[in-house]
Design an enzyme around this catalytic site. Structure first.
Site, PDB file in Angstrom:
ATOM      1  N   PRO A   1     -22.970  21.655   9.054  1.00  0.00           N
ATOM      2  CA  PRO A   1     -22.924  22.670  10.105  1.00  0.00           C
ATOM      3  C   PRO A   1     -22.800  21.977  11.446  1.00  0.00           C
ATOM      4  O   PRO A   1     -23.581  21.078  11.765  1.00  0.00           O
ATOM      5  CB  PRO A   1     -24.280  23.377   9.959  1.00  0.00           C
ATOM      6  N   MET A   2     -21.809  22.396  12.244  1.00  0.00           N
ATOM      7  CA  MET A   2     -21.590  21.761  13.550  1.00  0.00           C
ATOM      8  C   MET A   2     -21.296  22.851  14.571  1.00  0.00           C
ATOM      9  O   MET A   2     -20.313  23.583  14.445  1.00  0.00           O
ATOM     10  CB  MET A   2     -20.426  20.768  13.469  1.00  0.00           C
ATOM     11  N   SER A   3     -22.157  22.942  15.563  1.00  0.00           N
ATOM     12  CA  SER A   3     -22.010  23.974  16.585  1.00  0.00           C
ATOM     13  C   SER A   3     -20.691  23.818  17.322  1.00  0.00           C
ATOM     14  O   SER A   3     -20.340  22.726  17.783  1.00  0.00           O
ATOM     15  CB  SER A   3     -23.174  23.889  17.575  1.00  0.00           C
TER      16      SER A   3
ATOM     17  N   GLN B   1     -26.294  28.890   8.393  1.00  0.00           N
ATOM     18  CA  GLN B   1     -27.444  28.180   8.954  1.00  0.00           C
ATOM     19  C   GLN B   1     -28.030  28.973  10.119  1.00  0.00           C
ATOM     20  O   GLN B   1     -27.308  29.404  11.016  1.00  0.00           O
ATOM     21  CB  GLN B   1     -27.065  26.794   9.452  1.00  0.00           C
TER      22      GLN B   1
ATOM     23  N   CYS C   1     -31.229  19.933  14.835  1.00  0.00           N
ATOM     24  CA  CYS C   1     -30.375  19.868  16.023  1.00  0.00           C
ATOM     25  C   CYS C   1     -31.101  19.154  17.159  1.00  0.00           C
ATOM     26  O   CYS C   1     -32.218  19.533  17.525  1.00  0.00           O
ATOM     27  CB  CYS C   1     -29.964  21.264  16.459  1.00  0.00           C
TER      28      CYS C   1
ATOM     29  N   ASN D   1     -27.065  12.487   5.240  1.00  0.00           N
ATOM     30  CA  ASN D   1     -26.098  12.796   6.290  1.00  0.00           C
ATOM     31  C   ASN D   1     -26.191  11.741   7.393  1.00  0.00           C
ATOM     32  O   ASN D   1     -27.269  11.240   7.687  1.00  0.00           O
ATOM     33  CB  ASN D   1     -26.429  14.201   6.829  1.00  0.00           C
ATOM     34  N   GLY D   2     -25.037  11.414   7.978  1.00  0.00           N
ATOM     35  CA  GLY D   2     -25.029  10.496   9.109  1.00  0.00           C
ATOM     36  C   GLY D   2     -24.029   9.372   8.965  1.00  0.00           C
ATOM     37  O   GLY D   2     -24.199   8.510   8.099  1.00  0.00           O
TER      38      GLY D   2
ATOM     39  N   GLY E   1     -20.098  15.072   8.777  1.00  0.00           N
ATOM     40  CA  GLY E   1     -20.090  15.829  10.015  1.00  0.00           C
ATOM     41  C   GLY E   1     -18.963  15.425  10.935  1.00  0.00           C
ATOM     42  O   GLY E   1     -17.811  15.799  10.746  1.00  0.00           O
ATOM     43  N   ARG E   2     -19.274  14.614  11.959  1.00  0.00           N
ATOM     44  CA  ARG E   2     -18.308  14.310  13.010  1.00  0.00           C
ATOM     45  C   ARG E   2     -17.065  13.594  12.504  1.00  0.00           C
ATOM     46  O   ARG E   2     -16.004  13.671  13.128  1.00  0.00           O
ATOM     47  CB  ARG E   2     -18.984  13.478  14.104  1.00  0.00           C
TER      48      ARG E   2
END
Length: 340
Positions: free
Chosen positions: A33-35, A86, A116, A216-217, A240-241
């Site tokens: 999940p990424m805002s 989420q 977050c 994650n990471g 993620g990114r």
């Protein structure tokens, strides 16, 4: 005894299904999940490319309960085989109500955000700020679980800072309350996204729980995925990114196939046009700019500054599509069918 190779390769097979409560996830490489990033068009592309699970942008629970259109858009799960929403918040009653709304909108899983690091979130005592008060965090977890019939999962960091690494304790208490899966980003809140994620530190969480653990990471490719699983002992990995400008990344880590260079232009244009359809032309154009920039950064190495400027400032959607296609497809043939 069979020896492992390649950095003590994890025994986890990335292509294997994973059971989370009563939900079966089709493989073990997930989109985070990424805002402002993992909206429905982005998740649809990642899902079509083979991600095992995709998670919505974080939705603030109290704001969701107002049923404002922008927040409800985040709940959409059209075309997703597994729909995960989420939610974040500080008050149990709003977390419970938001979870019920998400379930009512078709969510198969509700995920709680306690990871977050953004100041606007932690300043409101939500997100990773909750790792400073585990008793209060548990009231939110219990309220959410008690409100819905679908599985509830929990995403967190290692702790608030290096002096308060309490992810193992929170994960263990969450499992006891009924959480069905835990996701850990291998940094503290105070690290934000600086330095390297500590994959080995995640292992302490695995040792504290019996439910599935997701690591994650800093996962950018299949080698990273295998390394983080080996270091952490986790059951799955979350990207993620690294997916900026390449929503197909989680699926490509599983199946070993990225988007072929000759269809990236089609892919980017399809993504842009899907955003316009999802949000409407004005809002969609604004939200799409960062994605266009990421596509150009990753795949438009010979794009000139003037070309980039024209793409990023043009207001006519048809012109944007043509400019983007031209910038990313020099000398390439196209076949959109190859993307999926």
């Amino acid at each position: 005894m069979k020896l492992h190779t390649k950095q003590a390769k994890s025994r986890v097979e990335l292509a294997d299904a994973l059971h989370v409560g009563g939900v079966v996830l089709r493989n073990r490489v997930f989109l985070a999940p990424m805002s402002g990033v993992s909206d429905l068009p982005f998740r649809q592309l990642a899902w079509q490319a083979g991600a095992g699970m995709v998670v919505s942008e974080m939705v603030a629970s109290a704001e969701l309960c107002t049923r404002e259109r922008g927040n409800l858009l985040r709940l959409k799960g059209d075309g997703l085989g597994t729909h995960v929403v989420q939610i974040a918040g500080r008050e149990p009653r709003w977390m419970a109500e938001a979870a019920r709304i998400a379930e009512g909108e078709g969510a198969h899983i509700v995920d709680i955000n306690m990871g977050c690091p953004a100041r606007k979130v932690t300043g409101g005592l939500s997100g990773s700020a909750l790792m400073r008060d585990l008793d209060h965090a548990m009231t939110l977890i219990e309220a959410t679980i008690g409100a819905v019939d679908v599985p509830v999962t929990l995403k967190m960091r290692l702790g608030w800072d290096d002096a308060t690494i309490n992810a193992p304790e929170l994960a263990a208490r969450a499992e006891q309350a009924g959480v069905k899966m835990v996701i850990v980003h291998g940094r503290t809140r105070c690290q934000f996204y600086e330095g390297r994620a500590d994959w080995h530190a995640i292992r302490a969480v695995k040792e504290a729980i019996s439910i599935p653990l997701v690591a994650n990471g800093d996962v950018l490719n299949r080698d990273d995925a295998e390394a983080i699983l080996a270091a952490s002992g986790a059951d799955a990995v979350m990207v993620g990114r690294g997916s900026y400008g390449q929503p197909w990344l989680p699926g490509s880590i599983v199946n070993g196939k990225g988007a072929e260079s000759d269809i990236i232009a089609d892919y980017a244009v399809a993504h842009y046009e899907a955003m316009l359809a999802h949000y409407g032309e004005t809002t969609g154009s604004r939200h799409a700019r960062k994605h266009l920039g990421w596509y150009l950064d990753r795949h438009g190495l010979d794009v000139t500054a003037s070309e980039r400027g024209a793409i990023m400032t043009e207001t006519n959607p048809g012109h944007v599509s043509r400019l983007l296609y031209a910038a990313l497809s020099r000398g390439c043939s196209t076949d959109m069918k190859k993307v999926a």
